[in-house]
Design a protein around this motif. Sequence first.
Motif, PDB file in Angstrom:
ATOM      1  N   PHE A   1       0.819  -1.216   0.000  1.00 16.39           N
ATOM      2  CA  PHE A   1       0.000   0.000   0.000  1.00 16.39           C
ATOM      3  C   PHE A   1       0.854   1.267   0.000  1.00 16.39           C
ATOM      4  O   PHE A   1       0.357   2.351   0.311  1.00 16.39           O
ATOM      5  N   ALA A   2       2.141   1.138  -0.368  1.00 17.10           N
ATOM      6  CA  ALA A   2       3.065   2.257  -0.215  1.00 17.10           C
ATOM      7  C   ALA A   2       2.616   3.498  -0.976  1.00 17.10           C
ATOM      8  O   ALA A   2       2.529   4.602  -0.410  1.00 17.10           O
ATOM      9  N   LEU A   3       2.309   3.361  -2.278  1.00 18.53           N
ATOM     10  CA  LEU A   3       1.944   4.542  -3.067  1.00 18.53           C
ATOM     11  C   LEU A   3       0.651   5.171  -2.575  1.00 18.53           C
ATOM     12  O   LEU A   3       0.539   6.402  -2.475  1.00 18.53           O
ATOM     13  N   LEU A   4      -0.343   4.334  -2.270  1.00 17.69           N
ATOM     14  CA  LEU A   4      -1.588   4.866  -1.737  1.00 17.69           C
ATOM     15  C   LEU A   4      -1.369   5.552  -0.392  1.00 17.69           C
ATOM     16  O   LEU A   4      -1.947   6.605  -0.109  1.00 17.69           O
ATOM     17  N   PHE A   5      -0.537   4.962   0.438  1.00 19.09           N
ATOM     18  CA  PHE A   5      -0.223   5.531   1.757  1.00 19.09           C
ATOM     19  C   PHE A   5       0.362   6.930   1.610  1.00 19.09           C
ATOM     20  O   PHE A   5      -0.085   7.891   2.254  1.00 19.09           O
ATOM     21  N   PHE A   6       1.370   7.069   0.754  1.00 24.68           N
ATOM     22  CA  PHE A   6       2.048   8.356   0.616  1.00 24.68           C
ATOM     23  C   PHE A   6       1.149   9.410  -0.026  1.00 24.68           C
ATOM     24  O   PHE A   6       1.133  10.576   0.407  1.00 24.68           O
TER      25      PHE A   6
ATOM     26  N   ASP B   1      -9.003   1.323   2.903  1.00 25.39           N
ATOM     27  CA  ASP B   1      -8.520   2.335   1.966  1.00 25.39           C
ATOM     28  C   ASP B   1      -9.170   3.686   2.241  1.00 25.39           C
ATOM     29  O   ASP B   1      -9.939   4.211   1.450  1.00 25.39           O
ATOM     30  N   THR B   2      -8.823   4.262   3.404  1.00 27.09           N
ATOM     31  CA  THR B   2      -9.274   5.598   3.780  1.00 27.09           C
ATOM     32  C   THR B   2      -8.120   6.310   4.469  1.00 27.09           C
ATOM     33  O   THR B   2      -7.114   5.682   4.824  1.00 27.09           O
ATOM     34  N   GLY B   3      -8.273   7.617   4.662  1.00 24.33           N
ATOM     35  CA  GLY B   3      -7.227   8.358   5.357  1.00 24.33           C
ATOM     36  C   GLY B   3      -6.967   7.812   6.746  1.00 24.33           C
ATOM     37  O   GLY B   3      -5.820   7.610   7.155  1.00 24.33           O
ATOM     38  N   SER B   4      -8.023   7.539   7.500  1.00 23.78           N
ATOM     39  CA  SER B   4      -7.844   7.003   8.851  1.00 23.78           C
ATOM     40  C   SER B   4      -7.251   5.607   8.812  1.00 23.78           C
ATOM     41  O   SER B   4      -6.457   5.223   9.684  1.00 23.78           O
ATOM     42  N   GLY B   5      -7.627   4.834   7.788  1.00 21.66           N
ATOM     43  CA  GLY B   5      -7.060   3.499   7.655  1.00 21.66           C
ATOM     44  C   GLY B   5      -5.560   3.537   7.439  1.00 21.66           C
ATOM     45  O   GLY B   5      -4.811   2.728   8.003  1.00 21.66           O
TER      46      GLY B   5
END
Length: 436
Positions: free
Chosen positions: A57-62, A186-190
């Motif tokens: 989830f690296a790209l989504l995380f950043f 797949d959310t900001g808080s997640g």
Amino acid sequence: MTAPTRFPGIEGSCDMEAVDLKDRSTPSSVLPRGPGVVWFGISGFVNSTGTGFFHPFALLFFTELSGESLRSVGLVLTVTALAVLPGLFAVGRLVDRLGPRFVLTAAAALRAVAFAGFISLRGLVPLVVCGLLLALGDRAELAARPLMAIRLAPEGQRSQWLALTRVVFNAGIGAGALFASLFVVDTGSGFVILGAINAASFVLAALLYLGIPASKTTEAAFIRPISSPRAAPWRHVAYLRVAGANSLLLTAAFAMETALPVFILRELAMPPWIVGALFAVNTVLLALLQLPMSRVLDRFRPPLVLALGGMSYVALYVAALLAGGVPQGAQIALMVGGMALYTLGELAVSQASLVMLTSLPPHGEQGAYLAFNQLFAGGAAAIAPLLVTAFLADWPAGLWWALAGVSVVAAILSLSRREEPRVSKEGRSHEPLGSA
């Protein structure tokens, strides 16, 4: 090639006259032994689990937490990965003077700080700063981990301990990725929760590294006086050959991991579950076979193992090229068979390269050499995405031809024979490093 093999700079691990062949057949001979082996395995597993938890989830995380575009995030990750490479010379000195346990602990702490920053600060500048900390921690850990293994390993056990580093790494990556896929939302808080868990895992790993018991071959016995001469790994031709061959095969491996899902889904039009199945085959074989194969591979010269392992990669490339014009059942058989042979090659490459990269350096300078090797590894990680995107955009099949060529060049480089520097019992070369 079952004749007795001695490799410069590593006593016992490649001396086949010292190994009881009967003992090879017993399960206990496959498993690493010695003080701290369980603690070392657990700490490595926790460390790699944190990496695996984050990696898918690296790209989504950043992008989610920084607020930056995907293009900006990709640029930052590439720049930060390359920017820390010159600092690895200092990391190598720290490993030699303060010991690998100190560097492993510091590297885990750096990554914990980085993830704390990712989840608490938004914007481009925090992304760059924390990205630098994360990249430095990653490279420092990769430089110090194999050295910690060989310093903890009893006589005749180095091969098994080096294999153990790969087992716990692969198992931890797989477990972390599985847990993340089940629990990450797949959310900001997640993603904030993901980052917090990752930071906590690296704090735990740092504490576990501190608990690894010291031995006569760990810290103090290897710390070099500040006044001692500096290592010059860039003048050690034999080491450069091994590091170069290994970096070529790393480039191929990184490229395969990046390109294969895209090629399977878009070019071969195979179902998505095939991608998961292929990487599952890779992960399971790596976890199950690394230790027993390390004992089998000890029978052969490491350069030959490295060359043949790299050539085994070609099986997967050929399978990808042949799979385009056959029915789906044959496609699946080709790809699974190719991945199995590729994985056997990966096992051989990882074992032979670790043995040589940790045995060629002079005594007391292994840290500097292993950190220098990370310059090659970092370059491989940076080049692979560029190679993949260039070929997939214009000539997808050409990628597999190019990677096959890379394997051939790596095999030739690893088998090049020149005089190695003689090493005394204390591990100090009798000849200038540049004479190799």
